[in-house]
Design a protein around this motif. Sequence first.
Motif, PDB file in Angstrom:
ATOM      1  N   ALA A 184       0.911  -1.320   0.150  1.00  0.00           N
ATOM      2  CA  ALA A 184       0.001  -0.164  -0.088  1.00  0.00           C
ATOM      3  C   ALA A 184       0.851   1.154   0.057  1.00  0.00           C
ATOM      4  O   ALA A 184       0.471   2.163  -0.697  1.00  0.00           O
ATOM      5  N   ASN A 185       2.038   1.245   0.783  1.00  0.00           N
ATOM      6  CA  ASN A 185       2.919   2.359   0.796  1.00  0.00           C
ATOM      7  C   ASN A 185       3.541   2.629  -0.570  1.00  0.00           C
ATOM      8  O   ASN A 185       3.584   3.770  -1.033  1.00  0.00           O
ATOM      9  N   LEU A 186       3.966   1.439  -1.220  1.00  0.00           N
ATOM     10  CA  LEU A 186       4.632   1.765  -2.514  1.00  0.00           C
ATOM     11  C   LEU A 186       3.607   2.454  -3.449  1.00  0.00           C
ATOM     12  O   LEU A 186       3.923   3.238  -4.031  1.00  0.00           O
ATOM     13  N   GLU A 187       2.407   1.938  -3.492  1.00  0.00           N
ATOM     14  CA  GLU A 187       1.303   2.385  -4.222  1.00  0.00           C
ATOM     15  C   GLU A 187       1.097   4.024  -4.224  1.00  0.00           C
ATOM     16  O   GLU A 187       1.094   4.834  -5.056  1.00  0.00           O
ATOM     17  N   LEU A 188       1.312   4.489  -2.694  1.00  0.00           N
ATOM     18  CA  LEU A 188       1.253   5.968  -2.669  1.00  0.00           C
ATOM     19  C   LEU A 188       2.459   6.573  -3.019  1.00  0.00           C
ATOM     20  O   LEU A 188       2.049   7.628  -3.663  1.00  0.00           O
ATOM     21  N   MET A 189       3.400   6.016  -2.903  1.00  0.00           N
ATOM     22  CA  MET A 189       4.618   6.705  -3.445  1.00  0.00           C
ATOM     23  C   MET A 189       4.730   6.804  -4.990  1.00  0.00           C
ATOM     24  O   MET A 189       5.069   7.738  -5.355  1.00  0.00           O
ATOM     25  N   LEU A 190       4.008   5.622  -5.496  1.00  0.00           N
ATOM     26  CA  LEU A 190       4.108   5.695  -6.964  1.00  0.00           C
ATOM     27  C   LEU A 190       3.091   6.823  -7.628  1.00  0.00           C
ATOM     28  O   LEU A 190       3.309   7.793  -8.690  1.00  0.00           O
ATOM     29  N   ARG A 191       1.859   6.988  -6.837  1.00  0.00           N
ATOM     30  CA  ARG A 191       1.148   8.076  -7.173  1.00  0.00           C
ATOM     31  C   ARG A 191       1.552   9.313  -6.843  1.00  0.00           C
ATOM     32  O   ARG A 191       1.003  10.334  -7.401  1.00  0.00           O
ATOM     33  N   VAL A 192       2.553   9.646  -5.837  1.00  0.00           N
ATOM     34  CA  VAL A 192       3.222  10.714  -5.797  1.00  0.00           C
ATOM     35  C   VAL A 192       4.220  11.097  -6.985  1.00  0.00           C
ATOM     36  O   VAL A 192       3.956  12.284  -7.446  1.00  0.00           O
ATOM     37  N   LEU A 193       4.936  10.216  -7.216  1.00  0.00           N
ATOM     38  CA  LEU A 193       5.936  10.295  -8.352  1.00  0.00           C
ATOM     39  C   LEU A 193       5.066  10.604  -9.631  1.00  0.00           C
ATOM     40  O   LEU A 193       5.574  11.522 -10.453  1.00  0.00           O
TER      41      LEU A 193
END
Length: 198
Positions: free
Chosen positions: A4-13
């Motif tokens: 879930a955290n990786l998904e949030l980071m990808l959405r930021v990028l």
Amino acid sequence: EATANLELMLRVLERLPAALHEPAHLGLHAALVGKLTPQEVAPVASRLGWRLHLDGERRCRLQRGPLQLQLEWGRFAAVVQQCDLLLSMTGTAAEQCVGLGKPVLQLAGGGPQFTTGFAEAQRRLLGPGLVCADGPPGSENQLSDTALLVETLLQRLLDDAAWRDTLRRIGLERIGSGGGGARMSADLHALLEQRRHG
């Protein structure tokens, strides 16, 4: 939680200003936990429009248009040492980066480990070397504002020598100089020796 955290980071990028999308302007590396394998990363990334590219046995990257994110396993220390700015959703990584005098952009998640409450407590502990956008975890405001902060903090690193000096001072004050583990070990050893002979 790591997925879930990786998904949030990808959405930021993907919300980064267009000027930062080119690999020549911004090198992106993700230090991932061993349990988050390429096979687990691929469907999450694909759902968000990222493609997984295998570049050998232990190297792979995600790509979305010109954005490229190098995935790293077992290289956490190297990634932290080499970065200029850390986007973090963990306590330890943020503490180590602040200790090195580097700015940390914190992204609060839904937990269970790295929650909004934990993030707030960590900001109080680590001080102004740690920055976080407002908004509920995963909200459009939080993600977009975090992406804008990436550009702001990188530009400030280039332009503001006094801020870089402040970050180094904060790291020494809040975390201390290198070798803390060895000093703690020596202190514990001395305490045990004292108890044994006392």
